[in-house]
Design an enzyme around this catalytic site. Structure first.
Site, PDB file in Angstrom:
ATOM      1  N   ALA A   9      88.679  82.403 -61.225  1.00  0.00           N
ATOM      2  CA  ALA A   9      88.758  83.838 -60.767  1.00  0.00           C
ATOM      3  C   ALA A   9      90.001  84.252 -60.240  1.00  0.00           C
ATOM      4  O   ALA A   9      90.040  84.939 -59.155  1.00  0.00           O
ATOM      5  CB  ALA A   9      87.818  83.809 -59.550  1.00  0.00           C
ATOM      6  N   GLY A  11      92.560  85.787 -61.976  1.00  0.00           N
ATOM      7  CA  GLY A  11      93.040  86.779 -62.808  1.00  0.00           C
ATOM      8  C   GLY A  11      92.851  88.166 -62.078  1.00  0.00           C
ATOM      9  O   GLY A  11      92.122  88.409 -61.088  1.00  0.00           O
ATOM     10  N   ARG A  15      92.334  95.823 -66.718  1.00  0.00           N
ATOM     11  CA  ARG A  15      91.432  96.913 -67.232  1.00  0.00           C
ATOM     12  C   ARG A  15      90.553  97.552 -66.195  1.00  0.00           C
ATOM     13  O   ARG A  15      89.974  98.774 -66.609  1.00  0.00           O
ATOM     14  CB  ARG A  15      90.871  96.056 -68.360  1.00  0.00           C
ATOM     15  CG  ARG A  15      91.798  96.088 -69.495  1.00  0.00           C
ATOM     16  CD  ARG A  15      91.161  95.390 -70.774  1.00  0.00           C
ATOM     17  NE  ARG A  15      91.089  94.078 -70.342  1.00  0.00           N
ATOM     18  CZ  ARG A  15      90.371  93.179 -71.146  1.00  0.00           C
ATOM     19  NH1 ARG A  15      89.963  93.271 -72.275  1.00  0.00           N
ATOM     20  NH2 ARG A  15      90.339  91.686 -70.892  1.00  0.00           N
ATOM     21  N   GLN A  73      95.786  79.667 -57.875  1.00  0.00           N
ATOM     22  CA  GLN A  73      96.777  79.553 -58.929  1.00  0.00           C
ATOM     23  C   GLN A  73      97.711  80.749 -58.701  1.00  0.00           C
ATOM     24  O   GLN A  73      97.517  81.870 -58.750  1.00  0.00           O
ATOM     25  CB  GLN A  73      96.042  79.829 -59.791  1.00  0.00           C
ATOM     26  CG  GLN A  73      96.755  79.871 -61.493  1.00  0.00           C
ATOM     27  CD  GLN A  73      95.964  80.496 -62.728  1.00  0.00           C
ATOM     28  OE1 GLN A  73      95.140  81.351 -62.372  1.00  0.00           O
ATOM     29  NE2 GLN A  73      96.431  80.225 -63.955  1.00  0.00           N
ATOM     30  N   GLY A 139      87.022  84.484 -78.138  1.00  0.00           N
ATOM     31  CA  GLY A 139      87.446  83.416 -78.747  1.00  0.00           C
ATOM     32  C   GLY A 139      86.434  83.005 -79.746  1.00  0.00           C
ATOM     33  O   GLY A 139      85.157  82.927 -79.458  1.00  0.00           O
ATOM     34  N   GLU A 154      91.493  82.356 -80.414  1.00  0.00           N
ATOM     35  CA  GLU A 154      91.579  83.535 -79.484  1.00  0.00           C
ATOM     36  C   GLU A 154      91.709  84.686 -80.400  1.00  0.00           C
ATOM     37  O   GLU A 154      92.303  84.606 -81.546  1.00  0.00           O
ATOM     38  CB  GLU A 154      92.668  83.588 -78.512  1.00  0.00           C
ATOM     39  CG  GLU A 154      92.209  82.666 -77.226  1.00  0.00           C
ATOM     40  CD  GLU A 154      91.004  82.765 -76.699  1.00  0.00           C
ATOM     41  OE1 GLU A 154      90.765  83.945 -76.122  1.00  0.00           O
ATOM     42  OE2 GLU A 154      90.014  81.794 -76.561  1.00  0.00           O
ATOM     43  N   ARG A 332      67.918 104.468 -38.025  1.00  0.00           N
ATOM     44  CA  ARG A 332      69.377 104.132 -38.468  1.00  0.00           C
ATOM     45  C   ARG A 332      69.346 102.584 -37.617  1.00  0.00           C
ATOM     46  O   ARG A 332      68.155 101.993 -37.213  1.00  0.00           O
ATOM     47  CB  ARG A 332      70.153 104.891 -37.268  1.00  0.00           C
ATOM     48  CG  ARG A 332      70.304 106.205 -38.048  1.00  0.00           C
ATOM     49  CD  ARG A 332      71.020 107.446 -37.192  1.00  0.00           C
ATOM     50  NE  ARG A 332      72.225 106.787 -36.579  1.00  0.00           N
ATOM     51  CZ  ARG A 332      72.985 107.412 -35.507  1.00  0.00           C
ATOM     52  NH1 ARG A 332      72.767 108.253 -34.911  1.00  0.00           N
ATOM     53  NH2 ARG A 332      74.000 106.759 -34.961  1.00  0.00           N
ATOM     54  N   TYR A 386      74.103 110.764 -24.567  1.00  0.00           N
ATOM     55  CA  TYR A 386      75.267 110.736 -24.546  1.00  0.00           C
ATOM     56  C   TYR A 386      76.023 111.549 -23.903  1.00  0.00           C
ATOM     57  O   TYR A 386      75.984 112.773 -24.095  1.00  0.00           O
ATOM     58  CB  TYR A 386      75.928 110.708 -25.996  1.00  0.00           C
ATOM     59  CG  TYR A 386      77.307 110.502 -26.139  1.00  0.00           C
ATOM     60  CD1 TYR A 386      78.240 109.190 -25.760  1.00  0.00           C
ATOM     61  CD2 TYR A 386      78.074 111.181 -27.169  1.00  0.00           C
ATOM     62  CE1 TYR A 386      79.414 109.048 -25.928  1.00  0.00           C
ATOM     63  CE2 TYR A 386      79.519 111.106 -27.437  1.00  0.00           C
ATOM     64  CZ  TYR A 386      80.081 109.932 -26.690  1.00  0.00           C
ATOM     65  OH  TYR A 386      81.390 109.839 -27.072  1.00  0.00           O
ATOM     66  N   ALA A 422      55.982 121.090 -21.856  1.00  0.00           N
ATOM     67  CA  ALA A 422      56.914 121.750 -22.994  1.00  0.00           C
ATOM     68  C   ALA A 422      58.064 122.364 -22.304  1.00  0.00           C
ATOM     69  O   ALA A 422      58.342 123.125 -21.574  1.00  0.00           O
ATOM     70  CB  ALA A 422      55.938 122.495 -23.807  1.00  0.00           C
TER      71      ALA A 422
HETATM   72  C1  UD1 Z   1      88.334  83.652 -72.279  1.00  0.00           C
HETATM   73  C2  UD1 Z   1      88.209  82.489 -73.219  1.00  0.00           C
HETATM   74  C3  UD1 Z   1      87.572  82.727 -74.896  1.00  0.00           C
HETATM   75  C4  UD1 Z   1      86.364  83.314 -74.220  1.00  0.00           C
HETATM   76  C5  UD1 Z   1      86.149  84.264 -73.419  1.00  0.00           C
HETATM   77  C6  UD1 Z   1      84.649  84.665 -72.761  1.00  0.00           C
HETATM   78  C7  UD1 Z   1      90.631  81.194 -72.969  1.00  0.00           C
HETATM   79  C8  UD1 Z   1      91.806  81.136 -73.666  1.00  0.00           C
HETATM   80  N1  UD1 Z   1      89.787  82.297 -73.800  1.00  0.00           N
HETATM   81  O1  UD1 Z   1      88.871  84.670 -72.830  1.00  0.00           O
HETATM   82  O2  UD1 Z   1      87.688  81.911 -75.609  1.00  0.00           O
HETATM   83  O3  UD1 Z   1      85.508  83.814 -75.450  1.00  0.00           O
HETATM   84  O4  UD1 Z   1      86.953  83.892 -72.195  1.00  0.00           O
HETATM   85  O5  UD1 Z   1      84.597  85.266 -72.072  1.00  0.00           O
HETATM   86  O6  UD1 Z   1      90.038  80.680 -71.972  1.00  0.00           O
HETATM   87  N2  UD1 Z   1      91.792  83.247 -65.117  1.00  0.00           N
HETATM   88  C9  UD1 Z   1      92.470  82.608 -64.257  1.00  0.00           C
HETATM   89  N3  UD1 Z   1      93.578  82.423 -64.394  1.00  0.00           N
HETATM   90  C10 UD1 Z   1      94.334  82.758 -65.375  1.00  0.00           C
HETATM   91  C11 UD1 Z   1      93.589  83.483 -66.580  1.00  0.00           C
HETATM   92  C12 UD1 Z   1      92.229  83.887 -66.354  1.00  0.00           C
HETATM   93  O7  UD1 Z   1      91.669  82.277 -63.174  1.00  0.00           O
HETATM   94  O8  UD1 Z   1      95.590  82.502 -65.545  1.00  0.00           O
HETATM   95  C13 UD1 Z   1      90.326  83.587 -64.939  1.00  0.00           C
HETATM   96  C14 UD1 Z   1      89.935  85.083 -64.947  1.00  0.00           C
HETATM   97  O9  UD1 Z   1      89.980  85.665 -63.515  1.00  0.00           O
HETATM   98  C15 UD1 Z   1      88.457  85.226 -65.416  1.00  0.00           C
HETATM   99  C16 UD1 Z   1      88.455  83.970 -66.537  1.00  0.00           C
HETATM  100  O10 UD1 Z   1      89.783  83.168 -66.177  1.00  0.00           O
HETATM  101  O11 UD1 Z   1      87.518  84.988 -64.592  1.00  0.00           O
HETATM  102  C17 UD1 Z   1      88.496  84.444 -67.999  1.00  0.00           C
HETATM  103  O12 UD1 Z   1      89.943  84.919 -68.240  1.00  0.00           O
HETATM  104  P1  UD1 Z   1      90.224  86.137 -69.151  1.00  0.00           P
HETATM  105  O13 UD1 Z   1      91.578  86.618 -69.160  1.00  0.00           O
HETATM  106  O14 UD1 Z   1      88.988  87.338 -68.795  1.00  0.00           O
HETATM  107  O15 UD1 Z   1      89.868  85.508 -70.428  1.00  0.00           O
HETATM  108  P2  UD1 Z   1      89.453  85.976 -72.014  1.00  0.00           P
HETATM  109  O16 UD1 Z   1      90.511  86.666 -72.510  1.00  0.00           O
HETATM  110  O17 UD1 Z   1      88.161  86.997 -71.844  1.00  0.00           O
END
Ligand code: UD1
Ligand code: CA
Length: 455
Positions: A9, A11, A15, A73, A139, A154, A332, A386, A422
């Site tokens: 989690a 990322g 988008r 990370q 993928g 991918e 409330r 109040y 009243a």
């Molecule tokens: C990934 C899979 C893909 C799969 C898809 C399913 C890989 C390379 N690809 O692609 O095969 O079909 O999920 O939904 O794994 N995250 C990190 N650190 C990073 C990158 C990502 O923690 O450096 C986390 C993101 O926050 C997210 C999850 O990993 O919760 C998936 O990352 P995302 O970039 O959405 O992967 P997809 O391109 O969807």
């Protein structure tokens, strides 16, 4: 067997176009990543490790201390790199369940299927796959001639032949820790995105001659990953539908599920009817035999049995059995209504207790009050709680009758069975069994005739 879930989690979720990291956005009233941690907890993982990075504070703030562990990370170099950051936390475990934080539709039954399959097959790595109508963006699962796992490719690395494959990688895996982390050490970022892919682990293990399995199931909804707000709204719709259906199967009537929005944590007992245009949020608990709505919003409140609530707003309040609320009432925070209380139209109640059978039927504001049993509050009565600086308390003892349009200037106390006239503005305490009237005597004067000349 030590069994831990690792949830990726870190990322940003570009988008989403948001200031917040993607996984903290709420779907059906609950942050996406919490839907995932809840599902993981239901399959009995001993620990949950969240890999956080982008906006990590906002993610960490979602959890009470100690509930989950965090690995950081710093730079988001891909899902494989994300998993590496968890090695310190889970390196000594036997098996890990790897999940993503952006799949709010995930259900425990799906995870359980993956875990059971992994254990029974004796694989070192198992990937959950499913077939979808439109595989774009996922993928693809590549199988060899015998139908076994060969690779995951991918979208951005896929050939035209790969792209037509509709069996996709869910991004959920069961991995034997020793094998997974030794394979992880060997992955590279030589792919179209220049990222370290977690999926490469499986290929490395396969090439080493180890057992890599695909657990394919019909889990289209469960694995649905949210990447933008349009997909988030679709996930919301599915979760709402699931919640409404679960409630209906458990004996709750929902007249129009499409206009009824009930958060996942809400509990409702049997034979309660929910009318259209109703929103029930947070940790609300509603008893049996109630009629809720139409046009009602209830947030984090406790509602008893056989309660009627119509066109009202209720927030952080407690409503006892057999109460009648609305239409157009506003309860409330810290409004506490005991059994059989009536709160009618255009009545607002804040931080006040109303005893059994008491009534405020029309046009009142009751704030910071303690109201006893069997009290009747006449139309238009307000507590003047109040003074511009402090809030003061009003006490109405059992059996009190407040005449219409009384101003109760707090702090003030009306004794048992007393009555106010009243239109009175009551500024001093009234003893028990007393009629308090504060009103200028009425004068009836001769009416001046219209158009009479002024002298
Ligand atoms: C990934 C899979 C893909 C799969 C898809 C399913 C890989 C390379 N690809 O692609 O095969 O079909 O999920 O939904 O794994 N995250 C990190 N650190 C990073 C990158 C990502 O923690 O450096 C986390 C993101 O926050 C997210 C999850 O990993 O919760 C998936 O990352 P995302 O970039 O959405 O992967 P997809 O391109 O969807
Ligand atoms: Ca994704």
């Amino acid at each position: 067997m030590k069994f831990t879930a690792v949830i990726l989690a870190a990322g940003k979720g570009v988008r989403m176009r948001s200031q917040l990291p993607k996984v903290v956005h709420r779907v059906a009233g609950k942050p996406m990543v919490v839907h995932v941690t809840d599902a993981a907890r239901q399959v009995g993982v001993e620990r949950i490790v969240l890999v956080v990075g982008h906006g990590r504070q906002a993610v960490e703030d979602l959890f009470a201390p100690g509930v989950v562990e965090f690995a950081v990370q710093e730079e988001q170099l891909g899902t494989g790199h994300a998993l590496m950051q968890a090695q310190e936390k889970v390196g000594q475990d036997e098996t890990i369940l790897v999940l993503a934080g952006d799949t709010p539709l995930l259900q425990a039954a799906t995870l359980q299927g993956l875990i059971d399959y992994h254990r029974e097959s004796g694989a070192v790595a198992t990937v959950l796959s499913t077939e979808v109508e439109d595989p774009y963006g996922y993928g693809r699962i590549i199988r060899d001639a015998s139908g076994s796992f060969k690779a995951i490719v991918e979208e951005k690395d896929a050939s035209e032949a790969d792209k037509i494959i509709r069996e996709i990688n869910s991004g959920m895996y069961c991995l034997q820790v020793q094998d997974a982390f030794s394979a992880l050490a060997g992955i590279s970022a030589s792919n179209a995105q220049g990222e370290y892919y977690v999926t490469d682990i499986l290929q490395i293990l396969k090439d080493e001659g180890k057992k890599v399995e695909i657990f394919r199931m019909d889990a289209r909804e469960d694995i649905y990953g949210v990447n933008d707000r349009v997909q988030m709204a679709q996930a919301e719709e599915i979760l709402r539908r699931r919640k409404n259906e679960a409630l209906m199967r458990n004996g709750v009537s929902i007249i129009d599920p499409r206009s009824t929005f009930i958060d996942s944590e809400v509990e409702i007992a049997i034979d309660t009817i929910i009318y259209p245009g109703t929103i029930i949020e947070g940790r609300t608990v509603i008893g049996s035999g109630c009629e809720i709505g139409p046009g009602t919003r209830i947030t984090s409140s406790i509602i008893g049995n056989n309660v009627l609530i119509e066109n009202s707003r209720i927030k952080e309040a407690q409503v006892g059995d057999e109460c009648t609320i609305g239409p157009f009432a506003y309860l409330r925070p810290q409004a506490i209504l005991h059994r059989g209380v009536k709160v009618g139209d255009f009545v607002e109640i804040k931080k006040s207790t109303m005893g059994e059978g008491s009534k405020a039927p029309h046009l009142s504001y009751i704030g910071d009050a303690i109201v006893g049993k069997g009290v009747n509050i006449g139309a238009g009565t307000i507590t003047c709680n109040y003074d511009g600086i402090n809030k003061w308390e009003t006490v109405l003892e059992d059996g009190v009758f407040i005449g219409s349009n009384t101003n109760l200037v707090a702090p003030v106390k009306i004794g048992t069975n007393s009555v106010t006239g009243a239109g009175s503005t009551i500024t001093r305490d009234v003893p028990a069994n007393t009629l308090a009237v504060e009103r200028a005597e009425q004068k009836n004067l001769k009416k001046r005739s219209k158009g009479a000349a002024k002298k």
